[in-house]
Design a protein around this motif. Sequence first.
Motif, PDB file in Angstrom:
ATOM      1  N   ALA A   1      10.692  -3.373  -2.698  1.00  0.00           N
ATOM      2  CA  ALA A   1      12.116  -3.646  -2.534  1.00  0.00           C
ATOM      3  C   ALA A   1      12.591  -4.525  -3.683  1.00  0.00           C
ATOM      4  CB  ALA A   1      12.384  -4.333  -1.195  1.00  0.00           C
TER       5      ALA A   1
ATOM      6  N   SER B   1      17.150   2.255   3.070  1.00  0.00           N
ATOM      7  CA  SER B   1      18.187   1.285   2.687  1.00  0.00           C
ATOM      8  C   SER B   1      17.599  -0.056   2.285  1.00  0.00           C
ATOM      9  CB  SER B   1      19.171   1.093   3.849  1.00  0.00           C
ATOM     10  OG  SER B   1      18.484   0.635   5.010  1.00  0.00           O
ATOM     11  N   GLY B   2      16.427  -0.419   2.847  1.00  0.00           N
ATOM     12  CA  GLY B   2      15.841  -1.716   2.535  1.00  0.00           C
ATOM     13  C   GLY B   2      14.741  -1.698   1.507  1.00  0.00           C
ATOM     14  N   GLY B   3      14.341  -0.516   1.045  1.00  0.00           N
ATOM     15  CA  GLY B   3      13.259  -0.449   0.071  1.00  0.00           C
ATOM     16  C   GLY B   3      12.652   0.939   0.003  1.00  0.00           C
ATOM     17  N   LYS B   4      11.422   1.011  -0.537  1.00  0.00           N
ATOM     18  CA  LYS B   4      10.755   2.299  -0.728  1.00  0.00           C
ATOM     19  C   LYS B   4       9.351   2.253  -0.143  1.00  0.00           C
ATOM     20  CE  LYS B   4       9.271   3.635  -4.860  1.00  0.00           C
ATOM     21  NZ  LYS B   4       9.296   4.180  -6.246  1.00  0.00           N
TER      22      LYS B   4
ATOM     23  N   TRP C   1       5.134  -0.966   0.403  1.00  0.00           N
ATOM     24  CA  TRP C   1       6.565  -1.133   0.583  1.00  0.00           C
ATOM     25  C   TRP C   1       7.084  -1.932  -0.603  1.00  0.00           C
ATOM     26  CZ3 TRP C   1      10.282   0.841   3.571  1.00  0.00           C
ATOM     27  CH2 TRP C   1      11.525   0.207   3.593  1.00  0.00           C
TER      28      TRP C   1
ATOM     29  N   THR D   1      12.342  -9.139  -6.764  1.00  0.00           N
ATOM     30  CA  THR D   1      11.612  -7.944  -6.339  1.00  0.00           C
ATOM     31  C   THR D   1      10.423  -8.403  -5.503  1.00  0.00           C
ATOM     32  OG1 THR D   1       9.945  -7.765  -8.118  1.00  0.00           O
ATOM     33  CG2 THR D   1      12.162  -6.929  -8.587  1.00  0.00           C
TER      34      THR D   1
ATOM     35  N   LYS E   1      16.279  -6.838  -4.641  1.00  0.00           N
ATOM     36  CA  LYS E   1      17.616  -7.262  -4.258  1.00  0.00           C
ATOM     37  C   LYS E   1      18.049  -8.397  -5.164  1.00  0.00           C
ATOM     38  CE  LYS E   1      20.478  -8.698  -0.341  1.00  0.00           C
ATOM     39  NZ  LYS E   1      20.508  -9.028   1.110  1.00  0.00           N
TER      40      LYS E   1
ATOM     41  N   ASP F   1      12.764   6.696  -0.148  1.00  0.00           N
ATOM     42  CA  ASP F   1      13.668   5.559  -0.250  1.00  0.00           C
ATOM     43  C   ASP F   1      14.412   5.346   1.069  1.00  0.00           C
ATOM     44  OD1 ASP F   1      13.220   4.728  -2.921  1.00  0.00           O
ATOM     45  OD2 ASP F   1      14.381   6.425  -3.648  1.00  0.00           O
TER      46      ASP F   1
END
Length: 393
Positions: A152, A104-107, A150, A158, A154, A102
Amino acid sequence: MHHQLLRCRGLAACTLLLAAAPLWAADETDEDRPVTATLGGRLHLDFADFDNDSRGTPNKDDTEIRRAWLDVSGKFFVVDYKLEADFSGDQVEAKDVYVSRDFSGGKLSIGQFKQFFSLDDRTGSNYGSFLERGNAGTTLAPLYRLGASWQAAKGDMTWAASAYSLESIDAWQVKGRAAGGRATWAPGATAGDVLHLGLSLAHERYDTPGANGVPALRIRPRPAGHLSDNSRLTLIDFSSGRDTDVNKWSLEYAQVRGPLSWQGEFSGATFDDGSQRGTVLAGYGMLSWFVTGESRGYDRKTGRFARIKDIRHKAGAFELALRYDQMRGEQHLFGQPDLIDARTEAWTLGGNWYMRPNLRFMLNLIDSRNRDYLAAATVDHTRAVTGRLQFDF
C-alpha cells in the motif's frame, strides 16, 4: 532434481508460449480488454579483470551474461499477472511469477516475488549506481520467495508485508517459513528533491539446514563483484542440521538534491539454532553525482530508486559514484569462545554512461579486503575492474 527441472521447463515453456502469442500492449484503448500482455526484458553483459594478491586462490578474469531476462505482464480478467525468467545460466531461473489484485486500500499478490527488504535490494538492477548491490543486499535480503503480500502507498508513505516460504521455484530444497515487511517515508518528494527514510524487518525459520538434503545456511559475500568467488569469506555457517531462527533488519536513509544524491543503510541479522548463535552487522555509504546535471529517479509508490527520465545532452548522461561497504560476522557456541570473527570490506568507484535511459555502460573499480580477527590477519586483498553493457525494454 527431476522435479526442479520439470518446473523450470514448465516456466520456460509458459513464457515462450506467451511471448509467441499475439500480444496486446496495454494502453488507454485496452481498458475493456479482458486479457492483455506486454513483453519486457533486460540484458546485462559483464566482464571482470582481477589484481589478486598471493593469499588464497586467485580469481580468474572472465566475462559472463549476468542477466538475460524476459517477462510477460498484463491483465487476465480480474487479476494482474507477471511471468519473469532469467535465461543466462545453464538452467532457466524463475524470478517474478505471480498474480495480483488492486483494492481500494492496497494490492494483494500471490506467487513468487522479490520480498520487501532494504532500499538497496528493492532498487532494481537496471537502476542501481553500481554493478552489484552491497553485502547486505546480496546475502541478507530474502530475494524471490513463494508467498503472499500486501502493498500500500498513501501520501508520503509506503508499506508492505508478506508471509512466505523459504522455498522458491528453483530452490525447493530450502525448507522453512518466514514473514517480513518494509515501510518508507519520503515527505514531499519531487523530481530532484527527495528525502527517503525506511525500515525493513524479517523473521525466518529454517528447517534442518545442512541435513536431510537441505543446503547449509551460510553468509559468504563476494567482495570484488559477482565473479570474485575465490575471495569469498565465510561470516556465518549454520550446517549442523538444527532448526535455525533468523531475525533480520535494515535502516534506510537517502537524499537527492538535483544531480547529487547520497544514501546509506545499516543492516543486521541474528542466527540461533538452540546451541549456537551468530550475528552479522553490515553497513554502506555511497555518494552519486550526475556530471551532466540529471537526477536519480525515485518512485514514491514503491519507495525505491527508478529510471532517470530526461537526458539533457545528445552524448548521454554521465554519473560518478563512490561507495564504502563492510560486513562483519561473529559466531559461537553458547558459553564458548567465537568460532568465527571476520570482516569483509570494499571501496568501489563507479562510472556510468547513459546513452539512453534504457541503455548504459558501467565501469567499477573495486578494492576489497577480508580480515580474520581470530587469526589477526588479512586473508585476502583483491582489486578488480568490472564493467557492464546493459539494455532493458
